[in-house]
Scaffold this active site. Sequence first.
Site, PDB file in Angstrom:
ATOM      1  N   LYS A 135       7.406 -14.840 -18.269  1.00  0.00           N
ATOM      2  CA  LYS A 135       5.983 -15.186 -18.230  1.00  0.00           C
ATOM      3  C   LYS A 135       5.668 -16.431 -19.063  1.00  0.00           C
ATOM      4  O   LYS A 135       6.514 -16.941 -19.781  1.00  0.00           O
ATOM      5  CB  LYS A 135       5.149 -13.987 -18.702  1.00  0.00           C
ATOM      6  CG  LYS A 135       5.239 -12.788 -17.743  1.00  0.00           C
ATOM      7  CD  LYS A 135       4.721 -13.131 -16.357  1.00  0.00           C
ATOM      8  CE  LYS A 135       4.518 -11.925 -15.476  1.00  0.00           C
ATOM      9  NZ  LYS A 135       5.746 -11.286 -15.003  1.00  0.00           N
TER      10      LYS A 135
HETATM   11  C1  LIG Z   1       1.067  -9.273 -11.054  1.00  0.00           C
HETATM   12  C2  LIG Z   1       1.866  -8.515 -12.083  1.00  0.00           C
HETATM   13  N1  LIG Z   1       1.290  -7.486 -12.715  1.00  0.00           N
HETATM   14  C3  LIG Z   1       1.939  -6.773 -13.654  1.00  0.00           C
HETATM   15  C4  LIG Z   1       3.227  -7.086 -14.013  1.00  0.00           C
HETATM   16  C5  LIG Z   1       3.923  -6.234 -15.024  1.00  0.00           C
HETATM   17  O1  LIG Z   1       4.198  -6.912 -16.210  1.00  0.00           O
HETATM   18  P1  LIG Z   1       5.152  -6.258 -17.292  1.00  0.00           P
HETATM   19  O2  LIG Z   1       6.551  -6.564 -16.892  1.00  0.00           O
HETATM   20  O3  LIG Z   1       4.769  -6.943 -18.581  1.00  0.00           O
HETATM   21  O4  LIG Z   1       4.880  -4.805 -17.339  1.00  0.00           O
HETATM   22  C6  LIG Z   1       3.870  -8.158 -13.393  1.00  0.00           C
HETATM   23  C7  LIG Z   1       5.243  -8.494 -13.774  1.00  0.00           C
HETATM   24  O5  LIG Z   1       5.913  -9.321 -13.262  1.00  0.00           O
HETATM   25  C8  LIG Z   1       3.177  -8.892 -12.399  1.00  0.00           C
HETATM   26  O6  LIG Z   1       3.750  -9.927 -11.773  1.00  0.00           O
END
Ligand SMILES: Cc1ncc(COP(=O)(O)O)c(C=O)c1O
Length: 389
Positions: free
Chosen positions: A187
């Site tokens: 990210k």
């Molecule tokens: C649109 C979206 N929402 C939520 C997430 C979840 O993030 P995390 O890996 O920090 O839980 C991601 C992860 O790639 C994502 O692309």
Amino acid sequence: MPVTQTSFLPFHRALIEDDDVESVVQVLRSGWLTTGAQAKRFESEFARFVGASNAIAVSSCTAALHLALAAIRLREDDEVILPTMTFSSTGQVVLYCNARPVLVDCEPDSFQLDPAAVERAITPRTRAIIAVHFAGNPADLDPLLDIARRHNLTLVEDAAHALPAGYKGRRIGAIGDITCFSFYATKTLTTGEGGMVATESPELADRVRILSLHGISKNAYTRYSATGTWRYEILEVGYKYNMTDMQAALGLTQLAKCDLMREKREHIAKRYTEALSALDAYETPRVTPDTQHAWHLYVIKVRPGRLTISRDALIEELKQRGIGTSVHFIPLHTHPYYRQNLGYRIGQFPNAERHFEAAISLPLFPGMTEEETDRVIETLRDLAAEHRR
Ligand SMILES: Cc1ncc(COP(=O)(O)O)c(C=O)c1O
């Protein structure tokens, strides 16, 4: 050209510099590793950065989204509207609460969820809308806020891609009812794994804080500090979603260069758009007007009928020529779980399916060099010429 390990351009490479390393090492040497002073500082600096009144650091964006829904007391048989064009987490957290994810299609010409489709999906059971800022390009929040207010729904923003991003002069994080960020390894700001909940509501912030650490009234740091007390009360069934000080220390140094890293990604995105929009084989991303794009992802679409090879074959050719790519996203409704357990079917959301079938996410990260950017552009140009229909 055979691809060697060194010539392969990965889809993403995190920008970790000496200050990031030093910051984490200091925590390791401090004797306190989990949630503590660093996590508190990261929360307050993050809140200031996005202009939110409250920010709670957690273990992932998935955790943040789950806490957002738990905080509004989402219950069995409630419904939450979300785009089918998203990552697993956005729908999964609704299922954690035994509620129903109600999927909606994208706009015909963009990967963003369609506000008109959201309005059509509302039933007496709807409790919340989750807007996803796809690729870091903010969804059109005004119509979504209007729908949420008129129907008394909570607007949750999945801002996993949207740091830093802005909508009509305000930063994402200070607009909807609850906004959830991701600090996953790929990210725009990374703590390895991590997330943040931002909200203007002190009540929701309190509930998220309590639910993020076992539902107890005090966090572990307070319990073990010189001024803390061992006594605590369990107020409800909470989760173990807190962020460690090691992660927060990395978050703090990353936050300090967050705008600079965005500028670097924007520069690469501009170079891509300039070069690729001249080729009729590809469609470059549409940007919502009056927004600041975080440029977490740069997603091109292969124009139908322009090439003799498929999108999948093009991805394979890029890989053979040393370029890593990805695809965002395989629409939720096309996955076996959603078809078999929730009754969704392929063909149900044609815009999302069309976007998915054509999409390729190109490498885009702040440490990417001009030469690496040139390589991606030239390879795409060569492939378009070699496979012209
Ligand atoms: C649109 C979206 N929402 C939520 C997430 C979840 O993030 P995390 O890996 O920090 O839980 C991601 C992860 O790639 C994502 O692309």
